[in-house]
Design a protein around this motif. Structure first.
Motif, PDB file in Angstrom:
ATOM      1  N   HIS A  31       0.757  -1.311   0.096  1.00  0.00           N
ATOM      2  CA  HIS A  31      -0.194   0.125  -0.104  1.00  0.00           C
ATOM      3  C   HIS A  31       0.875   1.385  -0.302  1.00  0.00           C
ATOM      4  O   HIS A  31       2.109   1.136   0.483  1.00  0.00           O
ATOM      5  N   GLY A  32       0.326   2.405  -0.423  1.00  0.00           N
ATOM      6  CA  GLY A  32       1.059   3.702  -0.624  1.00  0.00           C
ATOM      7  C   GLY A  32       0.059   4.726  -0.405  1.00  0.00           C
ATOM      8  O   GLY A  32      -1.095   4.639  -1.034  1.00  0.00           O
ATOM      9  N   ALA A  33       0.631   6.062   0.003  1.00  0.00           N
ATOM     10  CA  ALA A  33      -0.128   6.904   0.165  1.00  0.00           C
ATOM     11  C   ALA A  33       0.847   8.202  -0.220  1.00  0.00           C
ATOM     12  O   ALA A  33       1.722   8.236   0.465  1.00  0.00           O
ATOM     13  N   THR A  34       0.326   9.090  -1.176  1.00  0.00           N
ATOM     14  CA  THR A  34       1.053  10.326  -1.418  1.00  0.00           C
ATOM     15  C   THR A  34       0.856  11.333  -0.144  1.00  0.00           C
ATOM     16  O   THR A  34      -0.246  11.464   0.175  1.00  0.00           O
ATOM     17  N   VAL A  35       2.211  11.809   0.165  1.00  0.00           N
ATOM     18  CA  VAL A  35       2.114  12.742   1.394  1.00  0.00           C
ATOM     19  C   VAL A  35       3.112  13.858   1.392  1.00  0.00           C
ATOM     20  O   VAL A  35       4.208  13.808   0.731  1.00  0.00           O
ATOM     21  N   SER A  36       2.732  15.042   1.460  1.00  0.00           N
ATOM     22  CA  SER A  36       3.524  16.184   1.522  1.00  0.00           C
ATOM     23  C   SER A  36       4.195  16.485   2.909  1.00  0.00           C
ATOM     24  O   SER A  36       5.011  17.365   2.996  1.00  0.00           O
ATOM     25  N   ALA A  37       3.524  16.125   3.857  1.00  0.00           N
ATOM     26  CA  ALA A  37       3.729  16.492   5.306  1.00  0.00           C
ATOM     27  C   ALA A  37       4.801  15.652   5.923  1.00  0.00           C
ATOM     28  O   ALA A  37       4.201  14.445   6.475  1.00  0.00           O
ATOM     29  N   PHE A  38       5.871  15.798   5.534  1.00  0.00           N
ATOM     30  CA  PHE A  38       7.097  14.928   5.884  1.00  0.00           C
ATOM     31  C   PHE A  38       8.187  15.835   6.500  1.00  0.00           C
ATOM     32  O   PHE A  38       8.507  16.777   5.791  1.00  0.00           O
ATOM     33  N   THR A  39       8.723  15.375   7.492  1.00  0.00           N
ATOM     34  CA  THR A  39      10.018  16.095   8.071  1.00  0.00           C
ATOM     35  C   THR A  39      10.916  15.307   8.984  1.00  0.00           C
ATOM     36  O   THR A  39      10.418  14.203   9.415  1.00  0.00           O
ATOM     37  N   ALA A  40      11.914  15.851   9.101  1.00  0.00           N
ATOM     38  CA  ALA A  40      12.986  15.129   9.846  1.00  0.00           C
ATOM     39  C   ALA A  40      12.436  15.666  11.310  1.00  0.00           C
ATOM     40  O   ALA A  40      12.089  16.817  11.529  1.00  0.00           O
ATOM     41  N   VAL A  41      12.994  14.787  12.340  1.00  0.00           N
ATOM     42  CA  VAL A  41      12.642  14.973  13.798  1.00  0.00           C
ATOM     43  C   VAL A  41      13.863  15.018  14.659  1.00  0.00           C
ATOM     44  O   VAL A  41      14.111  15.885  15.410  1.00  0.00           O
TER      45      VAL A  41
END
Length: 162
Positions: A31-41
């Motif tokens: 499964h996959g989903a397009t995501v623009s809300a990604f960040t290093a923590v």
């Protein structure tokens, strides 16, 4: 003063981001989903975060599962649309790359950068869930350019200034 959600969404759209597809496996199904809300923590321990709408299929599948964050290259525009639920008629079928360990999720072949993650934590984020993953392995393709998301549209790096 209440903020109008549509006005907030439009204003947030002025922040250009990379485009990712978050992938996971449920049994043999990928499964996959397009995501623009990604960040290093964090670098120590190595943590990343993805934010998913709590009503999405991806948010229901991800808790407690390994996941992979695939940073898309500009050549993967069709995959961004496909995993956003808007496949094109000429879109390509995803090609999968096995995970580097048996307890990690597979990746999309040809991504600009790949973060293979084990589940770390999940937090309430209002109408979203915030999934933190511990990065167990990375892969990168330095010869490619990123796919960008700006003002609700996908862009190549050169086209943003055009």
């Amino acid at each position: 003063m209440a903020i109008d959600p549509q006005q907030l969404r439009t204003c947030l759209g002025h922040f250009a981001t990379g485009v990712t597809v978050v992938t996971c496996a449920v049994g043999e199904e990928l499964h996959g989903a397009t995501v623009s809300a990604f960040t290093a923590v964090s670098l120590a321990p190595p943590l990343v975060l993805v934010s998913l709408n709590r009503d999405s299929k991806a948010a229901r599948l991800l808790p407690g599962r390994p996941f992979t964050v695939n940073v898309l290259s500009e050549e993967q525009h069709d995959l961004a649309l496909r995993f956003a639920g808007r496949p094109t008629s000429h879109g390509s079928t995803p090609l999968w790359q096995p995970a580097p360990g048996r307890h990690l999720a597979p990746a999309l072949l040809g991504s600009l950068a790949t973060f293979f993650c084990s589940p770390w934590a999940c937090h309430d984020g209002g109408d979203h869930l915030l999934f933190l993953g511990r990065v167990e392995s990375v892969d990168q393709r330095p010869d490619a350019q990123p796919l960008l998301f700006y003002r609700s549209t996908f862009h190549a790096l050169n086209s943003v200034n055009a």
